[in-house]
Design an enzyme around this catalytic site. Structure first.
Site, short mmCIF file in Angstrom:
data_model
loop_
_atom_site.label_atom_id
_atom_site.label_comp_id
_atom_site.label_asym_id
_atom_site.label_seq_id
_atom_site.Cartn_x
_atom_site.Cartn_y
_atom_site.Cartn_z
N LYS A 68 13.16 -38.01 12.19
CA LYS A 68 12.00 -38.73 11.67
C LYS A 68 12.12 -38.90 10.17
O LYS A 68 12.37 -37.90 9.50
CB LYS A 68 10.74 -37.93 12.04
N LYS A 73 12.95 -33.61 9.79
CA LYS A 73 11.86 -34.43 9.28
C LYS A 73 12.05 -34.56 7.78
O LYS A 73 12.06 -33.57 7.05
CB LYS A 73 10.54 -33.75 9.58
C1 PBG Z 1 2.73 -34.64 9.66
C2 PBG Z 1 3.04 -35.91 10.34
C3 PBG Z 1 3.57 -37.03 9.70
C4 PBG Z 1 3.66 -38.04 10.68
C5 PBG Z 1 3.25 -37.49 11.89
N1 PBG Z 1 2.85 -36.17 11.66
C6 PBG Z 1 4.07 -37.21 8.33
C7 PBG Z 1 3.20 -36.89 7.20
O1 PBG Z 1 2.03 -37.25 7.17
O2 PBG Z 1 3.70 -36.26 6.28
C8 PBG Z 1 4.13 -39.42 10.42
C9 PBG Z 1 4.10 -40.39 11.53
C10 PBG Z 1 4.20 -41.81 11.10
O3 PBG Z 1 4.35 -42.12 9.91
O4 PBG Z 1 4.13 -42.65 11.99
N2 PBG Z 1 2.75 -33.52 10.43
#
Ligand code: PBG
Length: 337
Positions: free
Chosen positions: A260, A206
């Site tokens: 991601k 991530k």
């Molecule tokens: C954090 C989380 C994020 C996303 C899903 N869970 C990133 C964040 O806010 O730092 C992003 C999903 C998206 O942008 O569609 N646990």
């Protein structure tokens, strides 16, 4: 055919790439990758209340749904053949605190949704996240002590949350908070609690990305977030580091890996699949969705075409599936043929 000799004859000899591209049937014959509905995982946003469908301005076409409406949406997804949904709660700001204690409540919004969907739509998979960001007053994924996101204390809480989510009926725990050692700890915790069959899809790589902007609006953390997440997410500059991080998750027992964001990180998708051979997924995140929607709404690109192209490209990059806000739209398009 003219009998004139062209310069190109001498340069390319008998290799003509266009022979295989000359007709629809040859193109179908040589096609290497195909997108099917089985590749689509649908991330959804939940709000408290009943009969609520609340559009998210930064994500045209995406809405937060109350649990009852989510159940209907999950039915539609299952009928289309979408294998799984991934749920993200937007809980009352008043319930958020320093440690994200709501994540440990068996009847919190995400668990309510799991219980309701599992009961009404048993044939769709449920993937739940244990990161604390929807539950904390500071928008971080872990517990904040002073100005540090504390690793081991967060992992202990994440394990507890994973067991509670599995108790509610979650099929796959998907930890996105990037704490060290979480995959092994969650595996041991789930097993000890009798949840041997609950899988783990690790947000293995991530990245600290600007593409998450609209998601933070969707779960109302954008105004809360203090500082950035650079002390636990991976820098977009680092591919080798991402591989080492994913290798730990594989060792610790992850069943599936995720990359991601998606499109800017296709190299990582390919490298993970190649190195580990585990089922590998990409999360086409909110900002990726929104940039396609925004350009399409302006008439600058053909939105449907770009949607299908990006999804297919994930397959070419080695992904077994894609978490995408386009899931329903794409599934409908695939159903039409
Ligand atoms: C954090 C989380 C994020 C996303 C899903 N869970 C990133 C964040 O806010 O730092 C992003 C999903 C998206 O942008 O569609 N646990």
């Amino acid at each position: 055919m003219s009998d004139k000799t062209h310069l190109v004859d001498h340069m390319t000899g008998h290799r003509r790439m266009r022979r295989n591209r000359k007709a629809d049937w040859t193109r179908r014959m040589v096609r290497e990758n195909i997108l099917t509905v089985d590749d689509l995982i649908w991330p959804v946003f939940i709000v408290p209340g009943t009969n609520i469908i609340e559009p998210i301005p930064a994500m045209p076409g995406v809405s937060r749904m109350s649990v009852d409406r989510l159940v209907e949406a999950a039915k539609e997804a299952a009928d289309l053949g979408v294998p799984a949904i991934a749920t993200f709660p937007n809980i009352d700001l008043a319930l958020r605190d320093e440690t994200g204690s709501q994540v440990l409540k068996a009847d919190n919004l995400i668990n309510q949704a799991t219980i309701a969907v599992k009961k009404a739509v048993p044939n769709i998979g449920l993937i739940t996240d244990v990161a604390l960001d929807p539950f904390t007053s500071h928008g971080h994924d872990g517990i904040l002590r002073g100005d540090i996101i504390v690793n081991d204390e967060t992992v202990d809480q994440v394990v507890e949350a994973a067991i509670i989510q599995a108790d509610a009926g979650s099929d796959i725990i998907s930890p996105s908070e990037m704490m060290d050692g979480r995959i092994g700890a969650i595996r041991r915790g789930l097993d000890a609690a009798g949840h041997q069959d609950v899988g783990i899809m690790s947000y293995a790589t991530k990245f600290s990305s600007g593409f998450y902007g609209p998601y933070r609006e969707a779960i109302s953390t954008s105004g809360l977030l203090k500082g950035d997440k650079n002390s636990y997410y991976i820098s977009p500059a680092n591919g080798m580091e991402a591989m080492r991080d994913a290798a730990l998750d594989v060792e610790e027992g992850a069943d599936m890996l995720m990359v991601k964001p998606g499109l800017p990180y296709l190299d990582i998708c390919w490298r993970l699949k190649d190195a580990f051979g585990l089922p590998t997924f990409a999360y086409q995140v909110s900002g990726e969705y929104t940039q396609i929607k925004a350009a399409a709404m302006n008439g600058w690109i053909d939105g449907d075409r770009v949607m299908m192209e990006t999804l297919l490209c994930f397959k070419r990059a080695g992904c077994d599936g894609i978490l995408t806000y386009f899931a329903i739209e794409a599934a409908k398009k695939l159903a039409k043929g």
